[in-house]
Design an enzyme around this catalytic site. Structure first.
Site, PDB file in Angstrom:
ATOM      1  N   ASP A 111      -1.803   1.330  13.273  1.00 23.71           N
ATOM      2  CA  ASP A 111      -1.195   1.946  14.453  1.00 23.71           C
ATOM      3  C   ASP A 111      -0.968   0.902  15.549  1.00 23.71           C
ATOM      4  O   ASP A 111       0.069   0.907  16.219  1.00 23.71           O
ATOM      5  CB  ASP A 111      -2.098   3.057  14.971  1.00 23.71           C
ATOM      6  CG  ASP A 111      -2.505   4.039  13.883  1.00 23.71           C
ATOM      7  OD1 ASP A 111      -1.682   4.282  12.978  1.00 23.71           O
ATOM      8  OD2 ASP A 111      -3.642   4.533  13.927  1.00 23.71           O
ATOM      9  N   GLY A 168      -1.613  -9.137   5.406  1.00 31.12           N
ATOM     10  CA  GLY A 168      -0.715  -9.202   6.559  1.00 31.12           C
ATOM     11  C   GLY A 168       0.291  -8.076   6.584  1.00 31.12           C
ATOM     12  O   GLY A 168      -0.036  -6.907   6.385  1.00 31.12           O
ATOM     13  N   GLY A 196      -2.941  -4.885   4.990  1.00 27.02           N
ATOM     14  CA  GLY A 196      -4.344  -5.230   5.176  1.00 27.02           C
ATOM     15  C   GLY A 196      -4.546  -6.731   5.274  1.00 27.02           C
ATOM     16  O   GLY A 196      -3.910  -7.401   6.091  1.00 27.02           O
ATOM     17  N   ALA A 197      -5.430  -7.261   4.436  1.00 26.13           N
ATOM     18  CA  ALA A 197      -5.740  -8.687   4.460  1.00 26.13           C
ATOM     19  C   ALA A 197      -4.538  -9.554   4.127  1.00 26.13           C
ATOM     20  O   ALA A 197      -4.525 -10.759   4.441  1.00 26.13           O
ATOM     21  CB  ALA A 197      -6.884  -8.990   3.506  1.00 26.13           C
TER      22      ALA A 197
END
Length: 314
Positions: A252, A225, A222-223
């Site tokens: 994806d 990386g 997520g945030a």
């Protein structure tokens, strides 16, 4: 050619609202419907960027027919395997700050004969594929052991196998010798049975999957990386998004970009991060094309601080 397999595809309806308030009548500021399912999204992302891909999808009912029509309209090459059950529909609710609420149906039961037909379709199409990518949750019906047998048959047939799934299925894919697994933070934590608080925890958990039999591990955070762990070492990167619209399908797109760039090394990780960030800037589960990429925002850290704490979950 990259072959994707989505055992539990969907129609994804996304609505954008100003604020999600329980018990209130809310008006959507935008709404649209897209073909859904992790493997379907990988194929759509590859197609949008000129990379050859074929999607294997079991489809049933009017929803399944609509899914096929939408994929055909986008130009996605596919092998549609008919099933008796109704293809599921999922709902995504997106707020302006990037908060996403998803409501996913379980999906139809895949009978033994139907699963066997899917397996035969996959093994046949895999003969001309550079990668076979098994993605998403298992539908009701096939056991985890049966999924592991599919993975083992593909590996034995010489396929380069990538798997993006969760729960016990992720473990059996690793044990079958998948060349690449792509868990997110929650899936990786579940696989090793412990919380992941730091980058070092992620690397340790990924190495546990490698020890179990997986080749490369690409962990999406997520945030925070993504982390790439392969024989040559560990690379960590991020691609911040200042105005997120939807995180649906971002992992994806990350996987699609990574595969498109050779699936190894810093350049492949950077490409995957660019695709994933571009997906976050799209509404719903739309996949990004070349004009959506902002590769200059990608930052790689080949010598990361493994003690750095991850953002709080939730």
């Amino acid at each position: 050619m990259i072959l994707t397999v989505t055992l539990n595809p969907s129609l994804d309806r996304a609505v954008e609202i100003d604020t999600l308030t329980r018990g209130e009548v809310l008006r959507a500021t935008n709404a649209h419907i897209d073909p859904g399912g992790k493997g379907v999204n990988v194929s759509r992302a590859l197609l949008a960027n000129g990379v050859a891909s074929t999607a294997v999808v079991p489809c049933g009912g009017e929803e399944g027919a609509q899914l096929v029509r939408m994929l055909e309209a986008e130009g996605v090459a596919m092998v549609a395997v008919p099933i008796a059950g109704r293809t599921r529909s999922n709902i995504t609710i997106a707020e302006p700050d990037g908060t996403v609420t998803k409501i996913n149906e379980t999906g139809p039961v895949l009978a033994p004969a139907e699963f066997a037909a899917v397996i035969e379709a996959v093994l046949d199409a895999a003969r001309t594929a550079d990668w076979v990518v098994l993605c998403g949750s298992l539908p009701p019906g096939p056991s985890v052991e049966a999924f592991g047998e599919l993975c083992a048959r593909l590996v034995a047939a010489g396929a380069r196998l990538a798997v993006d799934t969760s729960g016990p299925a992720l473990g059996v894919a690793a044990a079958a010798g998948a060349a690449l697994v792509k868990p997110n933070r929650e899936e990786l934590a579940e696989a090793v049975g412990s919380e992941l608080q730091t980058l070092g925890d992620v690397v340790e958990a990924a190495n546990a999957l490698r020890k179990a039999g997986a080749g490369t591990v690409l962990a999406s955070l997520g945030a925070d990386g993504a982390v790439l762990i392969e024989d040559s070492g560990v690379v960590i990167g991020r691609s911040p998004v200042s105005a997120p619209r939807s995180t649906v399908g971002a992992g994806d797109a990350l996987l699609a970009g990574f595969l498109s760039a050779g699936a190894t090394g810093e350049a492949a990780l950077a490409e995957g991060l660019a695709w994933g960030a571009a997906a976050v800037r799209q509404p719903g589960s739309r996949m990004p094309g070349p004009a959506d990429m902002e590769r200059e925002t990608v930052h790689l850290d080949p010598r990361p601080d493994l003690g750095r704490r991850l953002h709080p979950r939730g």
